[in-house]
Scaffold this active site. Structure first.
Site, PDB file in Angstrom:
ATOM      1  N   ALA A 266     -35.029 -14.550  67.674  1.00 28.29           N
ATOM      2  CA  ALA A 266     -35.286 -13.231  67.868  1.00 28.29           C
ATOM      3  C   ALA A 266     -34.080 -12.607  67.853  1.00 28.29           C
ATOM      4  O   ALA A 266     -32.925 -13.248  68.115  1.00 28.29           O
ATOM      5  CB  ALA A 266     -36.085 -12.766  69.026  1.00 28.29           C
ATOM      6  N   MET A 267     -33.900 -11.189  67.471  1.00 32.94           N
ATOM      7  CA  MET A 267     -32.777 -10.483  67.505  1.00 32.94           C
ATOM      8  C   MET A 267     -32.979  -8.967  67.861  1.00 32.94           C
ATOM      9  O   MET A 267     -34.055  -8.341  67.787  1.00 32.94           O
ATOM     10  CB  MET A 267     -32.426 -10.264  65.846  1.00 32.94           C
ATOM     11  CG  MET A 267     -31.116  -9.391  65.656  1.00 32.94           C
ATOM     12  SD  MET A 267     -29.800 -10.113  66.371  1.00 32.94           S
ATOM     13  CE  MET A 267     -28.754  -8.612  66.861  1.00 32.94           C
ATOM     14  N   GLU A 302     -34.609 -10.124  74.365  1.00 32.67           N
ATOM     15  CA  GLU A 302     -34.021  -9.253  73.567  1.00 32.67           C
ATOM     16  C   GLU A 302     -34.123  -7.972  74.069  1.00 32.67           C
ATOM     17  O   GLU A 302     -33.296  -7.153  73.938  1.00 32.67           O
ATOM     18  CB  GLU A 302     -35.086  -9.275  72.148  1.00 32.67           C
ATOM     19  CG  GLU A 302     -34.965 -10.919  71.736  1.00 32.67           C
ATOM     20  CD  GLU A 302     -33.687 -11.661  71.392  1.00 32.67           C
ATOM     21  OE1 GLU A 302     -32.472 -10.659  71.471  1.00 32.67           O
ATOM     22  OE2 GLU A 302     -33.408 -12.682  71.268  1.00 32.67           O
ATOM     23  N   HIS A 305     -31.210  -7.202  76.200  1.00 41.50           N
ATOM     24  CA  HIS A 305     -29.778  -6.602  75.545  1.00 41.50           C
ATOM     25  C   HIS A 305     -29.846  -5.227  75.513  1.00 41.50           C
ATOM     26  O   HIS A 305     -28.717  -4.978  75.184  1.00 41.50           O
ATOM     27  CB  HIS A 305     -29.868  -7.668  74.131  1.00 41.50           C
ATOM     28  CG  HIS A 305     -29.551  -8.644  73.989  1.00 41.50           C
ATOM     29  ND1 HIS A 305     -28.358  -9.176  74.564  1.00 41.50           N
ATOM     30  CD2 HIS A 305     -29.895  -9.921  73.485  1.00 41.50           C
ATOM     31  CE1 HIS A 305     -27.979 -10.460  74.375  1.00 41.50           C
ATOM     32  NE2 HIS A 305     -29.058 -10.906  73.580  1.00 41.50           N
TER      33      HIS A 305
END
Ligand code: BES
Ligand code: ZN
Length: 866
Positions: A266-267, A302, A305
């Site tokens: 994932a990003m 994620e 982040h």
């Protein structure tokens, strides 16, 4: 030699060469005109001089400029330098507009803008933005983005980008458009765009200051019902980050999109996370308990982040662990708080030992803050991530959670809106938590897993602990300095079975002694409790001390570790050969049987932990114990022990399976524990009484109302030579036809099985109609499972190595990033017995000789040859 066949010397980027950006880009506007086969992009950059340079360098990769405007006027004052575009600029501030056209459908690398199942999506980290438009594509150039997206509404009813949607409009000929603006300055790697026919699971979250945030998880029609677990995890993460780190979300909208073709898990794109479907979609029928945990952990990662990565980003890619190591620690702590502290810690240590320790002792070893690279994609490693998390966890262990929190607060406050370095983080912890980390910084610069020995001497009521450390040489680092190693320990009184409190000792020299008065007889040492330091430890404990700790250590990790160590010592002696006379072997096995029987019977243990304790050390970790491992001998010894234990404990294991089978499905810890036990019992039985195990597995399979039981049973059957194997594999495939994530499991179970014909099965599956080199999940399901399966990969004739090398060469032109990830298993050759090592080397040589190899694969293969 023909000059044209000489590959260009690889360009090496060095951390020491960092220079601040010559030009800044405070604002950028991107206008997209979408099409699957042609998307046109106009990027308008407001640039500001940040040095004396009169040339603006805009990075590109495989794109061409169709038009360049400077301050609104068509310009010829530009030229190409390789893939980059250079513009001559006389003044201090200008506006540059560049038009490009790209073909998302032809983008098999899945970096930049690409097509997946009719939708368009982007992946820009680390250097994918330059495949979309020309830009100073480096993380220390922060810009405010405005994005106009226009496209045919029938194909792309949903148009998403970062930040907030500030307007939409309907155009002629079925076109429509949307404008997005992200108020937070960000580097280009956090840009994202998604367009497609998607539906959302919508929810809301109210932040600690009372702001209402809209949450959406976007999936293909029909998948909405499988997003609830991810949504709950998102809300839990948002709450947890407020409570534990004081971090609040900073937009009114948070979007997640699930895509089925994705290189990674994932990003964390700002306000628009993009996920591999496997880390979003779950229901009991298609996802295992481990899948549920993976989803919660990745959603949290994620989301976290947003502060550790986005609000405070990285100055350059050498600082990657600043965001990844820290965020992995944050997601680990979150998962510990949401579930079982001890089981989560054991799982994390298993990952570290299974992937990071081998990396640290091989040709690709690097510090968590690397000094150089050829291709940054190769540095998203277990070292940067998992060892990076351990390094920050050690700081937290030394100062305690409260002072650590003060240090983190200082870090976020000092560097909010900036591109920071690992050094900035360490400085903030030093100042905020009040600790001197001068020597501790070596963890950022020295590679290699420290080897620590611990020995207890006893005299005159005093126990003296002698600790030594040694950091092995790694590529480019022949000699090392002593590290700072925090070790939690307890000394158990043999008579009472108790200890009088845990202590923290810090080993920061090559050798140190610590005296502990008040022991009438030598105590039993419990050390590196909770795995307080990521080291390889030789504590010199006798088998009877390990049995003592395995039965009663009050630190759950230490208890697990004692049991593991008992088995490791036994198997290492067994494999080393000749060292065990029959009597020693029997005594060793008996000790292990006794310890496992105690685990099975202990009423104080919960089943999740009991299941964990019944898992024998893995082959990868066992291989690490040898200078040169013989994979076949390790497998034979480990399977032999499983068979012996399965025989000695048949009745207990059958009873365990029966007891656990009576628990109905739910996501409670109790029910999950039962499912873990059930399959673990079958795994041991399969090695001993295969016919009985096959029968039990088949009935578990048939009775299963959830994927955990079904996959567990099928995995056991896959390793057995029984007609039930083909029958249940067929039933599984039919039942889940068209479910890509479940079909991945079907490929993976067969490729990972201990079946004697597993190699032939993998070969056949590579030609299966549902296998595709273009889908990374499918490639990993088949070939990563095969590469991790010693029975397939380490075949004595080298055919397993040949198969992986063939895969690398076939995949490299399509998806270099994914291809390069298959090199590391071949790179272990130095640590494998000479016959196989020569065959592995030969395959690496065949790979580097391939003309036109990507720099991703070239870097990994050439470094592996060393
Ligand atoms: N930033 C990464 C995703 C990424 C990795 C992008 C490599 C480009 C290259 C993301 O935050 C991440 O770390 N994802 C992990 C999962 C995480 C839970 C460790 C992944 O994708 O494996
Ligand atoms: Zn990450």
């Amino acid at each position: 030699m023909d000059i044209s066949s000489t590959p260009p010397a690889p360009k090496v980027i060095h951390r020491a060469d960092y220079q601040p950006p010559e030009w800044l880009v405070p604002e950028v506007t991107l206008a997209f005109n979408l099409g699957i086969e042609q998307t046109r992009v106009v990027a308008t950059l407001k640039v500001r001089r940040n040095s004396s340079s009169q040339v603006l360098r805009l990075n590109g990769d495989g794109i061409a400029a169709e038009k360049v405007l400077v301050d609104g006027q068509p310009s010829n004052a530009w030229r190409m330098d390789g893939a980059d575009l250079l513009v001559d600029l006389p003044g201090d501030a200008h506006e540059i507009a560049v038009a490009t056209a790209i073909n998302p459908k032809a983008n098999t690398q899945l970096m930049g803008l690409y097509a997946s199942n009719g939708m368009l999506c982007t992946q820009c980290e680390a250097e994918g933005f330059r495949r979309i438009t020309f830009f100073p594509d480096r993380p220390d150039v922060l810009s405010v983005y405005t994005v106009h997206i226009e496209g045919p509404k029938a194909l792309f009813p949903v148009l998403l980008s970062n930040g907030n949607c500030t307007g939409t409009s309907e155009g002629a000929d079925g076109m429509h458009s949307a404008t997005w603006r992200d108020p937070w300055p960000k580097p280009s790697y956090l840009f994202a765009l998604v367009a497609g026919d998607l539906v959302a699971n919508h929810d809301t979250f109210t932040t600690m200051s009372g702001r209402k945030v809209d949450l959406n998880i976007w999936v293909r029609e029909g998948d909405q019902d499988r997003t609830h677990h991810a949504m709950q995890a998102l809300k839990d993460s948002m709450k947890w980050d407020e409570e534990v780190f004081g971090r609040e979300y900073d937009l009114n909208l948070f979007n997640i999109v699930a895509v089925s073709d994705f290189n990674m898990g994932a990003m964390e794109n700002k306000g628009l996370n993009v996920f591999n479907t496997r880390y979003i979609l779950a229901d009991p029928d298609t996802a295992t308990d481990a899948d549920y945990d993976g989803i919660a952990g990745v959603v949290a990662h994620e989301y976290f982040h947003n502060w550790s990565g986005n609000r405070v980003t990285c100055r350059d890619w050498f600082q990657l662990s600043l965001k990844e190591g820290f965020t992995v620690l944050r997601d680990q702590l979150f998962s510990q708080d949401m579930g079982s502290q001890s089981v989560k810690r054991i799982e994390d240590v298993r990952v570290l030992r299974g992937s990071q320790f081998p990396e640290d002792s091989g040709p690709l070893a690097h510090p968590i803050r690397p000094d150089s690279y050829q291709e940054i994609s190769n540095f998203y490693t277990a070292t940067v991530y998992n060892k990076g998390a351990e390094v920050i966890r050690m700081m937290r262990t030394m100062v305690g959670p409260e002072r650590f929190r003060t240090g983190c607060d200082l870090y976020f406050n000092r560097h909010d809106g900036e591109a920071a370095t690992c050094e900035d983080f360490v400085k903030a912890i030093e100042a905020g938590a009040g600790i001197d980390l001068a020597q501790f910084r070596l963890w950022y610069s020295q590679a290699g897993t420290p080897r620590v020995t611990a020995r207890i001497a006893h005299e005159d009521n005093v126990a003296t602990l002698t600790l030594t450390q040694e950091v092995p040489a790694t590529p480019g680092q022949p000699s090392k300095q002593p590290m700072v190693i925090p070790l939690r320990l307890a000394l158990f009184d043999r008579a009472s079975g108790k200890h009088s409190g845990e202590q923290l000792v810090v080993l920061d020299r090559a050798e140190m002694q610590f005296a502990f008065p008040g022991f009438a007889q030598a105590p039993v040492l419990s050390i590196n409790r909770g795995f307080s330091a990521p080291v390889a430890l030789d504590a010199g404990q006798s088998a009877s001390d390990l049995v003592f700790l395995a039965a009663r250590d009050d630190d759950p990790f230490a208890r697990y570790e004692a049991l593991q160590q008992l088995v490791v010592q036994h198997l290492v002696a067994e494999v080393a050969g000749g060292m065990l006379c029959e009597g020693d072997r029997e005594a060793g096995r008996d000790a292990i049987r006794g310890a496992l029987a105690a685990v099975i019977a202990d009423p104080a243990l919960d089943d999740l932990m009991r299941g964990e304790l019944l898992i024998l050390p893995g082959e990868a970790y066992l291989s690490e114990q040898f200078e040169k491992a013989d994979p076949a001998a390790i497998r034979a010894a480990r399977e032999g022990l499983k068979a012996w234990l399965g025989t000695a404990l048949t009745d207990q294991l059958v009873a365990l399976h029966e007891r656990a089978s009576a628990v109905p499905y739910s996501l409670s810890a109790l029910a999950r524990g039962s499912r873990k036990l059930k399959t673990q019992a079958l795994v041991l039985l399969a090695a001993a009484v295969p016919e009985l195990a096959a029968r039990l597995a088949a009935s578990q399979f048939d009775a299963a109302d959830n994927m955990t039981d079904r996959q567990g049973a099928l995995g056991v059957l896959c390793g057995l030579d029984t007609p039930l194997r083909a029958e249940k594999l067929g039933a599984f495939h039919t039942r889940h036809a068209g479910e890509a994530l479940v079909i991945d499991k079907w490929f993976g179970l067969q490729a990972g099985s201990f079946h004697p014909k597993a190699f032939e099965q993998v070969k056949a599956l590579a030609g299966h109609a549902e296998f595709a080199l273009t889908n990374p999940n499918r490639v990993r399901a088949l070939f990563m499972s095969a590469a991790m399966n010693a029975g397939v990969f380490h075949r004595a004739d080298g055919a397993g190595y040949g198969m992986i090398a063939d895969l690398i060469l076939a995949l490299d032109p399509l998806n270099a990033q994914t291809a390069a990830r298959f090199v590391a298993p071949l790179g272990r050759w130095r640590r494998i017995e000479p016959g196989r090592a020569a065959l592995m080397r030969a395959e690496l040589e065949r790979i580097v000789a391939q003309p036109g190899l990507s720099k991703d694969t070239f870097e990994q293969a050439s470094k592996s040859l060393g």
